[in-house]
Design a protein around this motif. Structure first.
Motif, PDB file in Angstrom:
ATOM      1  N   ASN A  15      45.241  33.028  66.453  1.00 53.35           N
ATOM      2  CA  ASN A  15      44.829  32.611  67.779  1.00 53.35           C
ATOM      3  C   ASN A  15      45.742  33.330  68.634  1.00 53.35           C
ATOM      4  N   LYS A  16      45.484  33.328  69.978  1.00 48.97           N
ATOM      5  CA  LYS A  16      46.606  34.171  70.897  1.00 48.97           C
ATOM      6  C   LYS A  16      48.020  34.023  70.589  1.00 48.97           C
ATOM      7  N   GLN A  17      48.385  32.762  70.615  1.00 45.34           N
ATOM      8  CA  GLN A  17      49.793  32.570  70.482  1.00 45.34           C
ATOM      9  C   GLN A  17      50.174  32.831  69.271  1.00 45.34           C
ATOM     10  N   THR A  18      49.586  32.710  67.898  1.00 47.38           N
ATOM     11  CA  THR A  18      50.417  33.101  66.717  1.00 47.38           C
ATOM     12  C   THR A  18      50.169  34.722  66.552  1.00 47.38           C
ATOM     13  N   PHE A  19      49.224  35.341  67.400  1.00 48.97           N
ATOM     14  CA  PHE A  19      49.243  36.677  67.313  1.00 48.97           C
ATOM     15  C   PHE A  19      50.416  37.385  68.012  1.00 48.97           C
ATOM     16  N   ARG A  20      50.526  36.713  69.392  1.00 50.35           N
ATOM     17  CA  ARG A  20      51.545  37.097  70.076  1.00 50.35           C
ATOM     18  C   ARG A  20      52.887  37.013  69.480  1.00 50.35           C
ATOM     19  N   GLU A  21      53.265  35.891  68.761  1.00 49.86           N
ATOM     20  CA  GLU A  21      54.457  35.718  68.038  1.00 49.86           C
ATOM     21  C   GLU A  21      54.727  37.045  66.982  1.00 49.86           C
ATOM     22  N   PHE A  35      36.518  38.074  71.666  1.00 50.52           N
ATOM     23  CA  PHE A  35      35.134  38.162  71.999  1.00 50.52           C
ATOM     24  C   PHE A  35      34.345  37.579  70.951  1.00 50.52           C
ATOM     25  N   ASN A  36      33.189  37.402  71.112  1.00 47.53           N
ATOM     26  CA  ASN A  36      31.917  36.951  70.411  1.00 47.53           C
ATOM     27  C   ASN A  36      32.266  35.200  70.189  1.00 47.53           C
ATOM     28  N   ALA A  37      32.116  34.962  71.403  1.00 45.89           N
ATOM     29  CA  ALA A  37      32.036  33.291  71.643  1.00 45.89           C
ATOM     30  C   ALA A  37      31.290  32.564  70.741  1.00 45.89           C
ATOM     31  N   MET A  38      29.848  33.120  70.766  1.00 45.87           N
ATOM     32  CA  MET A  38      28.780  32.636  70.283  1.00 45.87           C
ATOM     33  C   MET A  38      28.969  32.819  68.500  1.00 45.87           C
ATOM     34  N   GLY A  39      29.820  33.444  68.004  1.00 46.61           N
ATOM     35  CA  GLY A  39      30.122  33.704  66.803  1.00 46.61           C
ATOM     36  C   GLY A  39      30.854  32.360  66.054  1.00 46.61           C
ATOM     37  N   ILE A  40      31.630  31.445  66.915  1.00 43.79           N
ATOM     38  CA  ILE A  40      32.195  30.257  66.557  1.00 43.79           C
ATOM     39  C   ILE A  40      31.161  29.316  65.957  1.00 43.79           C
ATOM     40  N   PRO A  41      30.144  29.065  66.566  1.00 44.29           N
ATOM     41  CA  PRO A  41      29.424  28.051  66.143  1.00 44.29           C
ATOM     42  C   PRO A  41      28.369  28.380  64.682  1.00 44.29           C
ATOM     43  N   ALA A  42      28.269  30.017  64.863  1.00 38.72           N
ATOM     44  CA  ALA A  42      27.553  30.413  63.688  1.00 38.72           C
ATOM     45  C   ALA A  42      28.655  30.255  62.317  1.00 38.72           C
ATOM     46  N   VAL A  67      22.702  39.970  70.212  1.00 40.25           N
ATOM     47  CA  VAL A  67      23.890  40.340  70.877  1.00 40.25           C
ATOM     48  C   VAL A  67      24.166  40.827  72.374  1.00 40.25           C
ATOM     49  N   PRO A  68      23.119  41.351  72.951  1.00 36.67           N
ATOM     50  CA  PRO A  68      23.047  41.645  74.615  1.00 36.67           C
ATOM     51  C   PRO A  68      23.441  40.108  75.265  1.00 36.67           C
ATOM     52  N   PHE A  69      22.808  39.151  74.779  1.00 33.26           N
ATOM     53  CA  PHE A  69      22.950  37.855  75.337  1.00 33.26           C
ATOM     54  C   PHE A  69      24.496  37.347  75.186  1.00 33.26           C
ATOM     55  N   TRP A  70      24.749  37.566  73.903  1.00 32.83           N
ATOM     56  CA  TRP A  70      26.095  37.129  73.555  1.00 32.83           C
ATOM     57  C   TRP A  70      27.036  37.756  74.241  1.00 32.83           C
ATOM     58  N   LYS A  71      26.987  39.034  74.622  1.00 34.01           N
ATOM     59  CA  LYS A  71      27.913  39.926  75.390  1.00 34.01           C
ATOM     60  C   LYS A  71      28.023  39.272  76.752  1.00 34.01           C
ATOM     61  N   MET A  72      26.823  38.561  77.525  1.00 35.35           N
ATOM     62  CA  MET A  72      26.801  37.936  78.624  1.00 35.35           C
ATOM     63  C   MET A  72      27.830  36.803  78.438  1.00 35.35           C
ATOM     64  N   ILE A  73      27.386  35.958  77.557  1.00 31.95           N
ATOM     65  CA  ILE A  73      28.215  34.588  77.008  1.00 31.95           C
ATOM     66  C   ILE A  73      29.835  35.153  77.253  1.00 31.95           C
ATOM     67  N   SER A  79      36.354  35.949  78.234  1.00 31.20           N
ATOM     68  CA  SER A  79      36.754  36.280  76.802  1.00 31.20           C
ATOM     69  C   SER A  79      38.005  35.529  76.809  1.00 31.20           C
ATOM     70  N   LYS A  80      37.950  34.164  76.990  1.00 29.72           N
ATOM     71  CA  LYS A  80      39.095  33.210  76.763  1.00 29.72           C
ATOM     72  C   LYS A  80      38.780  32.596  75.445  1.00 29.72           C
ATOM     73  N   GLU A  81      37.632  32.640  75.029  1.00 31.95           N
ATOM     74  CA  GLU A  81      37.503  32.065  73.473  1.00 31.95           C
ATOM     75  C   GLU A  81      36.515  33.106  72.845  1.00 31.95           C
ATOM     76  N   GLY A  82      36.559  32.977  71.411  1.00 28.40           N
ATOM     77  CA  GLY A  82      35.697  33.891  70.748  1.00 28.40           C
ATOM     78  C   GLY A  82      36.213  33.641  69.099  1.00 28.40           C
ATOM     79  N   LEU A  83      35.486  34.341  68.441  1.00 22.86           N
ATOM     80  CA  LEU A  83      35.557  34.263  67.042  1.00 22.86           C
ATOM     81  C   LEU A  83      36.662  35.306  66.561  1.00 22.86           C
ATOM     82  N   SER A  84      36.579  36.420  67.445  1.00 21.98           N
ATOM     83  CA  SER A  84      37.447  37.597  67.297  1.00 21.98           C
ATOM     84  C   SER A  84      38.397  37.957  68.299  1.00 21.98           C
ATOM     85  N   LEU A  85      39.730  38.269  67.812  1.00 17.46           N
ATOM     86  CA  LEU A  85      40.733  38.541  68.720  1.00 17.46           C
ATOM     87  C   LEU A  85      40.970  39.945  68.797  1.00 17.46           C
TER      88      LEU A  85
END
Length: 93
Positions: A15-21, A35-42, A67-73, A79-85
């Motif tokens: 997550n952001k905290q562990t990566f910042r460390e 990025f890829n917030a919709m990837g979380i439920p998938a 994917v174009p719709f997911w980019k809008m999400i 970009s405060k949440e997502g499957l990828s950092l």
């Protein structure tokens, strides 16, 4: 971290905290965002709950179609949440 991650030879999820460390000794990190917030439920439904190690091609194709719709999400969530950092770093001389 689940079987899908393992099959893709991923080592760990951050997550952001562990990566910042992890990057704390590097002063050249300029931006860190999800990025890829919709990837979380998938990821959760496809790997965690079903205990599968792969995503069937038909399901991946269906996901890719949107994917174009997911980019809008991602823009809506700022970009405060997502499957990828993603970390952007500046190359030092």
């Amino acid at each position: 971290y689940n079987g899908i991650d393992k099959s893709l030879q991923h080592y760990k999820r951050y997550n952001k905290q562990t990566f910042r460390e992890l990057l704390s000794k590097h002063e050249n990190a300029t931006n860190l965002f999800y990025f890829n917030a919709m990837g979380i439920p998938a990821w959760f439904l496809g790997g965690k709950l079903s205990k599968k190690n792969t995503i069937p091609k038909s399901k991946m194709n269906g996901y890719d179609f949107f994917v174009p719709f997911w980019k809008m999400i991602d823009r809506i969530t700022f970009s405060k949440e997502g499957l990828s950092l993603v970390c952007v770093m500046q190359k030092t001389a």
